[in-house]
Design a protein around this motif. Structure first.
Motif, mmCIF file in Angstrom:
data_model
loop_
_atom_site.group_PDB
_atom_site.id
_atom_site.type_symbol
_atom_site.label_atom_id
_atom_site.label_comp_id
_atom_site.label_asym_id
_atom_site.label_seq_id
_atom_site.Cartn_x
_atom_site.Cartn_y
_atom_site.Cartn_z
ATOM 1 N N MET A 180 0.860 -1.181 0.000
ATOM 2 C CA MET A 180 0.000 0.000 0.000
ATOM 3 C C MET A 180 0.895 1.230 0.000
ATOM 4 O O MET A 180 1.921 1.254 0.681
ATOM 5 N N ALA A 181 0.484 2.252 -0.767
ATOM 6 C CA ALA A 181 1.307 3.454 -0.855
ATOM 7 C C ALA A 181 0.432 4.689 -0.977
ATOM 8 O O ALA A 181 -0.674 4.631 -1.511
ATOM 9 N N ALA A 182 0.948 5.801 -0.471
ATOM 10 C CA ALA A 182 0.339 7.109 -0.695
ATOM 11 C C ALA A 182 1.124 7.733 -1.845
ATOM 12 O O ALA A 182 2.355 7.816 -1.792
ATOM 13 N N ILE A 183 0.424 8.146 -2.898
ATOM 14 C CA ILE A 183 1.064 8.635 -4.117
ATOM 15 C C ILE A 183 0.591 10.051 -4.386
ATOM 16 O O ILE A 183 -0.607 10.297 -4.506
ATOM 17 N N LYS A 184 1.532 10.980 -4.465
ATOM 18 C CA LYS A 184 1.187 12.382 -4.693
ATOM 19 C C LYS A 184 1.344 12.723 -6.166
ATOM 20 O O LYS A 184 2.383 12.461 -6.764
ATOM 21 N N LEU A 185 0.306 13.311 -6.741
ATOM 22 C CA LEU A 185 0.328 13.778 -8.122
ATOM 23 C C LEU A 185 0.392 15.293 -8.073
ATOM 24 O O LEU A 185 -0.553 15.961 -7.649
ATOM 25 N N LEU A 186 1.543 15.847 -8.466
ATOM 26 C CA LEU A 186 1.741 17.292 -8.391
ATOM 27 C C LEU A 186 0.928 18.016 -9.443
ATOM 28 O O LEU A 186 0.751 17.521 -10.551
ATOM 29 N N HIS A 187 0.438 19.213 -9.099
ATOM 30 C CA HIS A 187 -0.199 20.085 -10.085
ATOM 31 C C HIS A 187 0.862 20.502 -11.088
ATOM 32 O O HIS A 187 2.021 20.674 -10.741
ATOM 33 N N THR A 188 0.466 20.710 -12.331
ATOM 34 C CA THR A 188 1.432 21.050 -13.372
ATOM 35 C C THR A 188 1.752 22.529 -13.448
ATOM 36 O O THR A 188 2.765 22.904 -14.013
ATOM 37 N N GLU A 189 0.905 23.397 -12.899
ATOM 38 C CA GLU A 189 1.179 24.829 -13.003
ATOM 39 C C GLU A 189 2.283 25.242 -12.042
ATOM 40 O O GLU A 189 2.297 24.869 -10.885
ATOM 41 N N GLY A 190 3.231 25.982 -12.574
ATOM 42 C CA GLY A 190 4.322 26.495 -11.754
ATOM 43 C C GLY A 190 5.322 25.434 -11.366
ATOM 44 O O GLY A 190 5.116 24.254 -11.579
#
Length: 71
Positions: A54-64
């Motif tokens: 099990m993992a927590a996966i962060k998807l970054l916003h593309t702006e900036g």
């Protein structure tokens, strides 16, 4: 799913975008466990890696680039 060994950087395992997409069921809204809270800059998803971890996966916003620098 067959894959080449992931490179490791000081104990950090690296995954492809596709592997993370599969782990989160296509970054499904049903798997969102957090958004713009601590650290902000993207959504956090619950995922299950190919080995069952099990993992927590962060998807970054593309702006900036602030989120990328903070990450």
């Amino acid at each position: 799913m067959s894959r080449t060994p992931a490179p490791k950087f000081r104990g950090v395992q690296v995954f492809t975008y596709r592997e993370l997409e599969i782990a989160t069921d296509g970054f499904s809204e049903a798997n969102v466990i957090g958004s713009n809270g601590i650290g902000g800059h993207g959504l956090m998803y619950r995922g299950v890696l190919s080995d069952g971890t099990m993992a927590a996966i962060k998807l970054l916003h593309t702006e900036g680039k602030q989120g990328e620098r903070a990450f």
